[in-house]
Design an enzyme around this catalytic site. Structure first.
Site, PDB file in Angstrom:
ATOM      1  N   TRP A 123       0.814  -1.170   0.006  1.00 29.44           N
ATOM      2  CA  TRP A 123      -0.172   0.018  -0.041  1.00 29.44           C
ATOM      3  C   TRP A 123       0.903   1.252   0.065  1.00 29.44           C
ATOM      4  CZ3 TRP A 123      -1.711   2.724   4.898  1.00 29.44           C
ATOM      5  CH2 TRP A 123      -0.658   2.699   5.919  1.00 29.44           C
ATOM      6  N   ASP A 124       2.111   0.955   0.304  1.00 32.50           N
ATOM      7  CA  ASP A 124       3.044   2.212   0.469  1.00 32.50           C
ATOM      8  C   ASP A 124       2.890   2.979  -1.014  1.00 32.50           C
ATOM      9  OD1 ASP A 124       3.685   0.096   1.955  1.00 32.50           O
ATOM     10  OD2 ASP A 124       6.002   0.645   1.965  1.00 32.50           O
ATOM     11  N   GLU A 133       0.567  -2.687  12.873  1.00 35.59           N
ATOM     12  CA  GLU A 133       0.595  -4.145  12.763  1.00 35.59           C
ATOM     13  C   GLU A 133       0.820  -4.917  14.231  1.00 35.59           C
ATOM     14  OE1 GLU A 133       3.748  -4.234   9.604  1.00 35.59           O
ATOM     15  OE2 GLU A 133       2.113  -4.557   8.247  1.00 35.59           O
ATOM     16  N   LYS A 182       3.000   0.871  16.337  1.00 31.04           N
ATOM     17  CA  LYS A 182       4.168   0.737  15.386  1.00 31.04           C
ATOM     18  C   LYS A 182       4.334   2.032  14.574  1.00 31.04           C
ATOM     19  CE  LYS A 182       6.266  -2.178  11.553  1.00 31.04           C
ATOM     20  NZ  LYS A 182       5.867  -3.298  10.906  1.00 31.04           N
ATOM     21  N   GLN A 183       2.947   2.183  14.099  1.00 32.83           N
ATOM     22  CA  GLN A 183       3.149   3.446  13.106  1.00 32.83           C
ATOM     23  C   GLN A 183       1.839   4.178  13.152  1.00 32.83           C
ATOM     24  OE1 GLN A 183       3.593   0.033  10.039  1.00 32.83           O
ATOM     25  NE2 GLN A 183       2.834   1.609   8.800  1.00 32.83           N
TER      26      GLN A 183
HETATM   27  O1  IFM Z   1       3.726  -1.496   4.048  1.00 33.18           O
HETATM   28  C1  IFM Z   1       4.431  -1.318   5.065  1.00 33.18           C
HETATM   29  C2  IFM Z   1       3.935  -1.856   6.491  1.00 33.18           C
HETATM   30  O2  IFM Z   1       2.780  -0.773   6.715  1.00 33.18           O
HETATM   31  C3  IFM Z   1       4.744  -1.750   7.455  1.00 33.18           C
HETATM   32  N1  IFM Z   1       5.579  -2.689   7.293  1.00 33.18           N
HETATM   33  C4  IFM Z   1       6.643  -2.377   6.145  1.00 33.18           C
HETATM   34  C5  IFM Z   1       5.673  -2.419   5.105  1.00 33.18           C
HETATM   35  C6  IFM Z   1       6.463  -2.218   3.832  1.00 33.18           C
HETATM   36  O3  IFM Z   1       7.105  -0.678   3.542  1.00 33.18           O
END
Ligand code: IFM
Length: 706
Positions: free
Chosen positions: A318-319, A460, A559-560
């Site tokens: 999805w990046d 995640e 995580k993010q």
């Molecule tokens: O798409 C990301 C995910 O959101 C977090 N882990 C790494 C992936 C690839 O960059």
């Protein structure tokens, strides 16, 4: 400002990192920033875009081509190579204005010093070609031998991918072809050289490689140079080669390559008045986005680690649609369209995946390879304690991936006005994604709304959660988009009604009494441990923080960007106060364990008039590949490489955040909010087929057509 990245001494601990930060590429392939004498031991790679192979039951991954730049030198019979022979002087440099890699290395020998200089680039004008100029000199007379050729013994993470190798020479052109095992795809590297001195030349073949041995007597202080023109092709190319390599010269290729980069920078360069470090890092990010842009390619996209290798299986995440596409939309819309075409072309793969889980519509691959093949495994992390594969739910529960694609499509349509894409497959894609989200909706007997259960949001570390705020909001976005677009591409009235019902009744999490949006049901009940506390519980630096037993899983540490990502994407739905409160709440609880995270916080901080808070997070994103020590392990799996999403995120934060260029009522407006030390900014961007110049000075922004 000089766009030069330099390392002035040799440090073998930097080999892997340098492979990423000194990368050159042209969208068709990426060449890691390794030195010419390096082999697979130093993670040398000419990483091919969009070509995959699987060896037995190991992970399917992108393929590295035979390496045509392999070269080293022997003097009086002794080889001088890094990292084995300690140099007296060493410099590695990337001119990222032009994508030109250069190294200079001097070794002290028992008779005097020898020096090797090598310059090379991946032609952006002729994407099959690589050009290199290698110069040798010694300050004493000596017997020299340069060994140069095509190294077919390539670095693979889950290889070897070439089950058959052929090599040979014809009319001075050497070649090595590797044939992949799974799909019989051939990848051929060719090279020819032109020396400016007399030498005796012999060829040597091994079972995978072909080398030339160029022997000559070198006179003290005289330079001996050769140029090499190489070509990479595959049996599944989208475009043909342009000229025979033995008819191309280094000079000519370099001139046209530089001219092409000049054109790119003419639109892409961002000037930041008052902050050279930020300008450097941002334009370095833009450089990387251009090295991996699938120019002239049909329906290809960009892997999460760009073209820096096989990490993350060379797969598309999805990046691309969430973080990278914005840059291309506003500087090279045809590239953005190619990225979307890839998703349109892989719709069948997404349908198959949805069906496999008993769902409708299109569930895109979490790690998408050609044809939409799902590269993600159910066991995507290896537990460092047991060395066993760990069940993760990236593949089956990150439902938000399909919505990201629709979100990317709408960013493209809104900025280009290209509604034709809808009739070229995009409308079908949107409808299929909407059907997918509809099939995820659940209703409890005593509740009036729809819920989405058992999901993994962008964060995640918390798996299988109910009503992830981000996922539900994105699902609503897809329903609304399908309805909105149905004005242009009519859809069945029953379907329309179903979408309206879904949009109106899906649970959208509202702020609580203190203004905070709960990331998912039950998140507030988790242990509110600080990041430091969670970190202090880590036993092995490589251990995974998520999964069933990860140190973050039962805490509020994420995580993010998750809620923060949602707020920055739907900023018009929320007041500045709500956005600021959530930023303040979630930031200290965020590990920023993904390079996708900081830019979203930066953007939201800009949207809430906090450029000073935004600044360090912008710099973290822009410098992701310039800073040593990025996250390189998920469990015991190597995840290093370049970070194009972070690069794209830095662009978004700079343009949409600090410069405040946003679309309002079908027009671009500029409401800058620069950090204290920035006096101004200037850059160009494309919008609805026209090129605009943005100038920001004294806190005021103007946008004018060019
Ligand atoms: O798409 C990301 C995910 O959101 C977090 N882990 C790494 C992936 C690839 O960059």
């Amino acid at each position: 400002m000089d766009f030069i990245l330099t390392e002035t001494e040799f440090n073998k601990d930097n080999i892997a990192w340098n492979g990423n930060r000194f990368l050159i590429g042209n969208g068709y392939f990426g060449i890691r920033g390794t030195l010419e004498e390096y082999t697979k031991k130093q993670m040398c790679a000419v990483n091919m875009a969009g070509i995959y192979d699987r060896v037995r039951d190991s992970w399917r991954e992108s393929v590295n081509a035979p390496n045509p730049i392999y070269t080293y030198v022997k003097v009086n019979g002794q080889a001088y190579t890094l990292p084995d022979e300690k140099p007296k002087f060493h410099q590695q440099e990337l001119d990222f204005r032009y994508g030109i890699h250069c190294r200079v290395t001097r070794w002290k020998t028992e008779h005097g010093d020898i020096t090797v200089i090598c310059e090379r680039f991946a032609s952006i004008a002729r994407q099959h070609n690589i050009a290199m100029k290698y110069t040798f000199s010694a300050d004493f007379d000596c017997e020299a031998e340069i060994i140069t050729g095509i190294d077919g013994d390539v670095w693979d993470i889950n290889g070897p991918h070439f089950v058959k190798m052929q090599m040979g020479s014809k009319d001075g052109i050497d070649y090595v072809t590797g044939i992949t095992g799974e799909k019989n795809i051939s990848v051929t590297a060719k090279e020819c050289i032109r020396t400016d001195f007399q030498a005796e030349q012999t060829n040597q073949n091994t079972d995978k490689s072909i080398f030339r041995h160029i022997r000559f007597t070198a006179k003290a202080n005289k330079e001996y140079a050769f140029e090499k023109i190489a070509e990479i092709t595959t049996s599944v190319d989208d475009f043909g080669t342009n000229g025979r390599i033995d008819e191309l010269s280094y000079r000519e290729l370099k001139d046209e390559h530089k001219a092409e980069w000049d054109k790119i920078w003419d639109i892409s360069h961002i000037h930041i008045d008052g902050d050279d470090e930020a300008e450097y890092a941002l334009n370095y990010s833009i450089y990387h986005l251009n090295c991996i842009a699938p120019r002239n390619m049909k329906g290809k996209s960009i892997p999460a680690r760009g073209l820096s290798g096989q990490v993350y299986k060379g797969a598309v995440f999805w990046d691309t649609e969430m973080f990278m596409i914005d840059y291309y939309i506003h500087t090279a819309p045809e590239v953005a369209k190619t990225l979307l075409q890839y998703r349109i072309d892989t719709l069948d793969g997404a349908r198959t995946k949805a069906k496999g889980y008993g769902l409708d519509g299109a569930y895109y691959a979490w790690e998408s390879q050609e044809g939409g093949y799902e590269g993600c495994s159910d066991y995507n992390v290896t537990d460092v304690f047991t060395n066993r594969p760990m069940r993760t739910h990236f593949r089956d529960k990150q439902y938000h991936v399909s919505a990201a694609i629709v979100y990317g499509l709408m960013k493209y349509i809104n900025a280009t006005g290209d509604y034709d894409i809808l009739n070229e497959g995009a409308m079908e894609m949107v409808i299929e994604c909407a059907k997918f989200y509809r099939s995820l909706l659940l209703k409890k007997a005593d509740k009036p709304y729809y819920e989405i259960h058992d999901a993994v949001g962008p964060d995640e570390y918390h798996e299988r959660v109910n009503n992830n705020a981000y996922t539900n909001r994105m699902a609503k976005f897809v329903f609304d988009t399908a309805l909105e677009l149905s004005d242009k591409c009519p859809i069945d009235s029953n379907l329309k009604e179903m979408l309206r019902d879904s949009s109106e009744n899906i649970l959208i999490k509202e702020p609580d009494t203190s203004g905070i949006i709960e990331q998912f049901d039950g998140y507030f009940k988790l242990e509110d441990a600080s990041l430091n506390t969670v970190r202090s519980r880590v036993i092995n630096p490589k251990e995974y923080w998520g999964g069933a037993y990860g140190v973050a899983a039962d805490t509020q540490v994420i995580k993010q960007a998750d809620v923060v990502a949602m707020l920055s994407m739907f900023k018009n739905d929320y007041t500045s106060d709500i956005m600021a409160k959530n930023l303040k709440y979630y930031e200290p609880r965020t590990e920023h364990g993904s390079s996708l995270s900081a830019c979203m916080y930066s953007l939201l901080a800009c949207y809430t008039d906090n450029p000073e808070i935004a600044y360090p997070m912008f710099m973290k994103s822009a410098k992701a590949d310039l800073t040593k020590g990025g996250k390189e392990w998920a469990g015991s799996i190597y995840i290093g490489g370049t970070h194009p999403a972070s690069a794209g995120g830095a662009w978004i934060a700079a343009v949409k955040g600090f410069a405040g260029v946003i679309e309002e009522n079908g027009q671009l407006v500029c409401r800058p909010n620069l950090p204290e030390k920035w006096n101004g900014m200037s850059f160009k961007l494309m919008y609805k087929g026209r090129l605009y110049s943005v100038e920001i000075q004294n806190g005021n922004g103007t946008i004018s057509t060019i």
